[in-house]
Write an enzyme that holds these catalytic residues in place. Structure first.
Site, PDB file in Angstrom:
ATOM      1  N   GLU A 166       5.723  -1.511  -9.661  1.00  0.00           N
ATOM      2  CA  GLU A 166       4.399  -1.645  -9.062  1.00  0.00           C
ATOM      3  C   GLU A 166       3.589  -2.805  -9.625  1.00  0.00           C
ATOM      4  O   GLU A 166       2.478  -3.061  -9.183  1.00  0.00           O
ATOM      5  CB  GLU A 166       3.600  -0.370  -9.288  1.00  0.00           C
ATOM      6  CG  GLU A 166       3.280  -0.084 -10.736  1.00  0.00           C
ATOM      7  CD  GLU A 166       2.455   1.178 -10.907  1.00  0.00           C
ATOM      8  OE1 GLU A 166       1.351   1.071 -11.469  1.00  0.00           O
ATOM      9  OE2 GLU A 166       2.909   2.249 -10.480  1.00  0.00           O
ATOM     10  N   GLU A 181       7.542  12.700   8.575  1.00  0.00           N
ATOM     11  CA  GLU A 181       7.213  13.890   9.355  1.00  0.00           C
ATOM     12  C   GLU A 181       6.772  13.573  10.783  1.00  0.00           C
ATOM     13  O   GLU A 181       6.713  14.473  11.628  1.00  0.00           O
ATOM     14  CB  GLU A 181       6.088  14.669   8.654  1.00  0.00           C
ATOM     15  CG  GLU A 181       6.461  15.252   7.306  1.00  0.00           C
ATOM     16  CD  GLU A 181       7.377  16.453   7.426  1.00  0.00           C
ATOM     17  OE1 GLU A 181       7.658  16.878   8.564  1.00  0.00           O
ATOM     18  OE2 GLU A 181       7.820  16.960   6.382  1.00  0.00           O
TER      19      GLU A 181
END
Length: 454
Positions: A289, A258
């Protein structure tokens, strides 16, 4: 001892995925479609692509690791009884077993201990059983075990007979650590959530969000320090890297994406590093992860330098990928920030700022995309927006550096310029079009009240 997986790529996740891609391409060429519920459709789903032509384009630049991540789709198709997928799985197990049988005979091993190494064996029990079945035909007395450690480290530990013991000890420690996490506790206010009406559910969710409002003020000073650190880095040409897995990683990627349209910054200014790569944005990547070394490697591969900031995001406060990245970033000389929602976390770091937002137990136990996700998103909003304000990307409360790349933003820029310069909407839009939609430049060079002077 024989280590299966060291005999080349045959039978590996990469090999299985390659075979699946070949089969899907062949089916498409012969029939002009992916087929109902076939391999092609599963591959499109996992790649989040719209057609086989896009898969061809993707495959040209795909890394070996990216291709290998398609293996779960192969096993899913095989589990559905998809003929081509079943044949691929059987062929992979048979060839791997054949190689192991040859090696055992050459070594004179009548009753070899065979350790299966690699993610495909660790996570696909059906593949292990298929391999064992094939191996028994050539080595009836073979003893098969799955290596729980990857690479040379796993092989070395196996040779010392320590793999299983170490794995069990680590699993116990991890379970104990996870059990203490606030995000893993049961929420007493939602124990009967499965019996509520939709209206009651909504009320419970709304009331629960109040914990975020109470938790955030406790971190106000730390968030202010984070804004200062990021501002100083960006002002001096540095960059901000978010690192996370699962929901936390996706939130970091979202915030980074953004920044260019909102503040006119290039994509390099704020970047996301996601455990499991881009595919993990839209589909879970198993085990992505769990390896701190992968996080450390990602930091290096992305070119993180001493002038940058690395912000680790982990709701539970324990994600190995994130801590591996933070530790390597510290070694490089970066400023580091940690954001968690678990003030009870065991693992501590040497980060410049550690922000714990105690949002408490989730309504659905462990579902940190709920309150923890909301609180994390607010923190990221504060850090990057605060830094951009400090850097002059906002005037009053207006985003004067926005990139007018679509109709909505062009309309917003036109209205903003018209109001600030007391022009008509048409005059403002014409000026923006003539300038290549450079709102910032027009606001700097124009004079308030110069209506019609352009």
């Amino acid at each position: 001892m024989l280590l299966a997986g060291a005999v080349g790529d045959v039978g590996s996740a990469f090999w299985l995925s390659q075979e699946a891609l070949r089969a899907a391409f062949h089916h498409y060429q012969m029939h002009g479609s992916t087929g109902e519920d076939g391999l092609g459709r599963l591959l499109l789903r996992d790649l989040c692509l719209n057609g086989m032509k896009e898969v061809v384009e993707w495959s040209v630049g795909a890394s070996k690791e990216e291709v290998a991540r398609l293996a779960p789709a192969v096993f899913e198709a095989a589990g559905r009884g998809e003929k081509e997928a079943v044949e691929i799985v059987e062929r992979g197990a048979e060839r791997t077993a054949g190689y192991v049988g040859v090696a055992a005979r050459r070594m004179g091993e009548g009753r070899p201990r065979v350790f299966l190494q690699g993610s495909v064996f660790l996570r696909q029990s059906v593949y292990v059983r298929e391999f064992e079945r094939r191996l028994k035909k050539v080595c009836p007395d073979a003893v098969v075990e799955v290596c729980r450690r990857a690479g040379a480290e796993g092989a070395a530990l196996l040779a010392l007979g320590r793999d299983v013991a170490i794995e069990e000890e680590e699993e116990v420690m991890e379970m104990e650590e996870m059990a203490r996490a606030l995000t893993e506790q049961r929420n007493p206010r939602s124990t009967d959530i499965d019996t509520m009406t939709p209206e009651e559910l909504v009320e419970v969710f709304i009331r629960e969000e109040d914990s975020i409002r109470k938790a955030l003020p406790r971190a106000a000073n730390l968030l202010g320090r984070a804004v200062r650190i990021v501002t100083a880095s960006l002002r001096n040409g540095g960059r901000l890297f978010y690192v996370g897995a699962g929901t936390s990683g996706r939130l970091g990627m979202l915030d980074a994406s953004e920044i260019p349209p909102t503040f006119g910054e290039p994509p390099e200014t704020v970047q996301g590093i996601m455990a499991g790569g881009v595919r993990a944005l839209y589909r879970s990547v198993e085990g992505a992860e769990d390896r701190p070394e992968d996080g450390a490697e990602a930091v290096v591969d992305r070119g993180v330098g001493p002038g940058d900031v690395v912000c680790g995001i982990t709701a539970s406060g324990r994600t190995p990928f994130v801590f591996g990245a933070l530790e390597r970033a510290t070694e490089i000389g970066c400023k580091t920030i940690l954001i968690t929602c678990n003030e009870n976390r065991v693992r501590r770091t040497e980060c410049d700022v550690e922000i714990d937002i105690p949002t408490g137990p989730e309504l659905i136990t462990g579902s940190t995309r709920l309150k923890a996700g909301t609180a994390t998103k607010i923190c990221l909003n504060i850090i990057t927006t605060g830094a951009m304000i400090q850097l002059g990307k906002v005037k009053s409360n207006l985003m004067v550096s926005l990139q007018a790349t679509n109709t909505k933003l062009q309309d917003r820029a036109s209205r903003l310029l018209a109001k600030e310069r007391d022009w008509t909407y048409r005059e403002a839009r014409a000026a923006l079009e003539a300038s290549g939609w450079d709102l910032g430049a027009l606001l700097e060079t124009s004079t308030r009240g110069s209506r019609g002077s352009h």
